[in-house]
Design a protein around this motif. Structure first.
Motif, PDB file in Angstrom:
ATOM      1  N   ARG A  32      10.600  -1.738  -1.069  1.00 50.49           N
ATOM      2  CA  ARG A  32       9.753  -1.741   0.129  1.00 50.49           C
ATOM      3  C   ARG A  32       9.179  -0.353   0.390  1.00 50.49           C
ATOM      4  O   ARG A  32       7.987  -0.206   0.663  1.00 50.49           O
ATOM      5  N   GLU A  33      10.019   0.659   0.277  1.00 48.35           N
ATOM      6  CA  GLU A  33       9.556   2.024   0.548  1.00 48.35           C
ATOM      7  C   GLU A  33       8.489   2.467  -0.442  1.00 48.35           C
ATOM      8  O   GLU A  33       7.478   3.060  -0.051  1.00 48.35           O
ATOM      9  N   GLU A  34       8.697   2.169  -1.731  1.00 46.26           N
ATOM     10  CA  GLU A  34       7.729   2.556  -2.749  1.00 46.26           C
ATOM     11  C   GLU A  34       6.393   1.853  -2.519  1.00 46.26           C
ATOM     12  O   GLU A  34       5.322   2.471  -2.604  1.00 46.26           O
ATOM     13  N   PHE A  35       6.454   0.561  -2.218  1.00 47.75           N
ATOM     14  CA  PHE A  35       5.233  -0.214  -2.012  1.00 47.75           C
ATOM     15  C   PHE A  35       4.487   0.281  -0.772  1.00 47.75           C
ATOM     16  O   PHE A  35       3.274   0.505  -0.812  1.00 47.75           O
ATOM     17  N   GLN A  36       5.199   0.459   0.322  1.00 49.03           N
ATOM     18  CA  GLN A  36       4.563   0.919   1.550  1.00 49.03           C
ATOM     19  C   GLN A  36       3.944   2.301   1.385  1.00 49.03           C
ATOM     20  O   GLN A  36       2.826   2.545   1.849  1.00 49.03           O
ATOM     21  N   THR A  37       4.654   3.208   0.728  1.00 47.73           N
ATOM     22  CA  THR A  37       4.153   4.574   0.545  1.00 47.73           C
ATOM     23  C   THR A  37       2.871   4.586  -0.261  1.00 47.73           C
ATOM     24  O   THR A  37       1.893   5.260   0.091  1.00 47.73           O
ATOM     25  N   ALA A  38       2.858   3.815  -1.356  1.00 44.08           N
ATOM     26  CA  ALA A  38       1.669   3.772  -2.217  1.00 44.08           C
ATOM     27  C   ALA A  38       0.479   3.166  -1.489  1.00 44.08           C
ATOM     28  O   ALA A  38      -0.635   3.706  -1.529  1.00 44.08           O
ATOM     29  N   VAL A  39       0.707   2.046  -0.804  1.00 40.99           N
ATOM     30  CA  VAL A  39      -0.393   1.376  -0.117  1.00 40.99           C
ATOM     31  C   VAL A  39      -0.887   2.203   1.067  1.00 40.99           C
ATOM     32  O   VAL A  39      -2.094   2.312   1.310  1.00 40.99           O
ATOM     33  N   GLU A  40       0.040   2.810   1.820  1.00 38.02           N
ATOM     34  CA  GLU A  40      -0.371   3.604   2.974  1.00 38.02           C
ATOM     35  C   GLU A  40      -1.258   4.776   2.557  1.00 38.02           C
ATOM     36  O   GLU A  40      -2.280   5.054   3.193  1.00 38.02           O
ATOM     37  N   LYS A  41      -0.871   5.457   1.487  1.00 40.71           N
ATOM     38  CA  LYS A  41      -1.674   6.590   1.027  1.00 40.71           C
ATOM     39  C   LYS A  41      -3.064   6.131   0.614  1.00 40.71           C
ATOM     40  O   LYS A  41      -4.075   6.723   1.001  1.00 40.71           O
ATOM     41  N   ARG A  42      -3.123   5.061  -0.163  1.00 37.58           N
ATOM     42  CA  ARG A  42      -4.424   4.589  -0.643  1.00 37.58           C
ATOM     43  C   ARG A  42      -5.244   3.957   0.477  1.00 37.58           C
ATOM     44  O   ARG A  42      -6.475   4.024   0.468  1.00 37.58           O
ATOM     45  N   LEU A  43      -4.576   3.369   1.452  1.00 36.36           N
ATOM     46  CA  LEU A  43      -5.281   2.827   2.608  1.00 36.36           C
ATOM     47  C   LEU A  43      -5.920   3.963   3.406  1.00 36.36           C
ATOM     48  O   LEU A  43      -7.057   3.840   3.886  1.00 36.36           O
ATOM     49  N   THR A  44      -5.199   5.063   3.547  1.00 33.98           N
ATOM     50  CA  THR A  44      -5.761   6.241   4.217  1.00 33.98           C
ATOM     51  C   THR A  44      -7.001   6.725   3.495  1.00 33.98           C
ATOM     52  O   THR A  44      -8.034   7.010   4.114  1.00 33.98           O
ATOM     53  N   TYR A  45      -6.928   6.809   2.161  1.00 32.72           N
ATOM     54  CA  TYR A  45      -8.066   7.280   1.376  1.00 32.72           C
ATOM     55  C   TYR A  45      -9.259   6.322   1.493  1.00 32.72           C
ATOM     56  O   TYR A  45     -10.407   6.749   1.641  1.00 32.72           O
TER      57      TYR A  45
END
Length: 262
Positions: free
Chosen positions: A108-121
């Motif tokens: 969950r943490e890995e998925f959320q971190t990756a998506v959150e960063k790319r969502l910000t971009y």
């Protein structure tokens, strides 16, 4: 996720054949709008301008991968692409074409971190582009006068203010490393959308146009499957404009050609 308060006008696309995994990913993205696709052809139906991140399962893409990637980036060059790679694959297929890769099994943490960063971009790029477009429209309106341009200045100002707040918040959250990563991402997208096809001999040369641009040597008459199209645009009888360098070529033979840059 720290960006959920900014996602009212944005969404994440999930290409995932397993409904169980798709449900899990949606649960992990609580507060973020999601769109689901179980098959590649579903993307053509559900994708729209709100999608800032596309999470694409490698096991589903198959031979449709180039078409899906091209479809997404042609409609939104700022959309961030995340490959969800199969753990059984010795070489992560297509990885060099993606902004980020998540390898199964993922937490969950890995998925959320990756998506959150790319969502910000993805949101930052889209909002910044809209911000400059709105300002350009307002400047045009001021110069041309109300009677000459069919634009509503009040509506433009309201939209500009609506865009400015989340843009300022995202700008404050992006550091130098993020800026570098975002530029690499945009360059990757731009390269794909303007990269000539490799199979340059897939179609015979035409007697009606040169085989390649006389200036930049881009092959003509080949479907480059991106923004380059067939490599040229016909703008008159025996007159062509190159899709890449925009030079104009005149004439039907090498001895009768003139090239004029515009």
């Amino acid at each position: 996720m720290t960006v959920t308060e900014l996602t009212d006008e944005f969404s994440v696309l999930l290409l995932e054949e397993s409904s169980t995994h798709a449900d899990l990913f949606e649960m992990w993205l609580e507060g973020v709008q999601t769109k689901r696709a179980a098959r590649p052809r579903d993307i053509f139906r559900v994708f729209d301008s709100t999608v800032a991140v596309a999470c694409l399962s490698q096991s589903v893409l198959g031979e449709d991968e180039p078409d899906i990637r091209r479809f997404i980036l042609n409609r939104n060059p700022y959309c961030q692409l995340i490959l969800i790679a199969s753990c059984s694959s010795p070489d992560i297929l297509y990885e060099q074409h993606y902004d980020a890769t998540i390898v199964r099994p993922t937490s969950r943490e890995e998925f959320q971190t990756a998506v959150e960063k790319r969502l910000t971009y993805g949101m930052y790029s889209a909002l910044l582009d809209e911000f400059y477009s709105l300002n350009a429209e307002l400047v045009s309106l001021e110069r041309a006068g109300d009677s000459e341009v069919d634009l509503d200045p009040d509506a433009l100002q309201k939209r500009l203010q609506r865009v400015r707040k989340p843009l300022n918040q995202l700008t404050a959250a992006i550091d130098h490393a993020d800026t570098k990563a975002l530029l690499q991402s945009l360059n990757l997208h731009r390269k794909y959308l303007t990269e000539p096809a490799q199979a340059i001999d897939s179609e015979p040369a035409s007697k009606y146009h040169p085989k390649a641009c006389p200036n930049c040597k881009l092959p003509w008459g080949v479907d480059h499957r991106n923004d380059l199209g067939k490599g040229f645009t016909s703008i008159g009888a025996y007159v062509w404009r190159c899709s890449r360098c925009h030079d104009i070529t005149h004439g039907s033979s090498p001895s009768d050609r003139r090239v004029a840059r515009r």
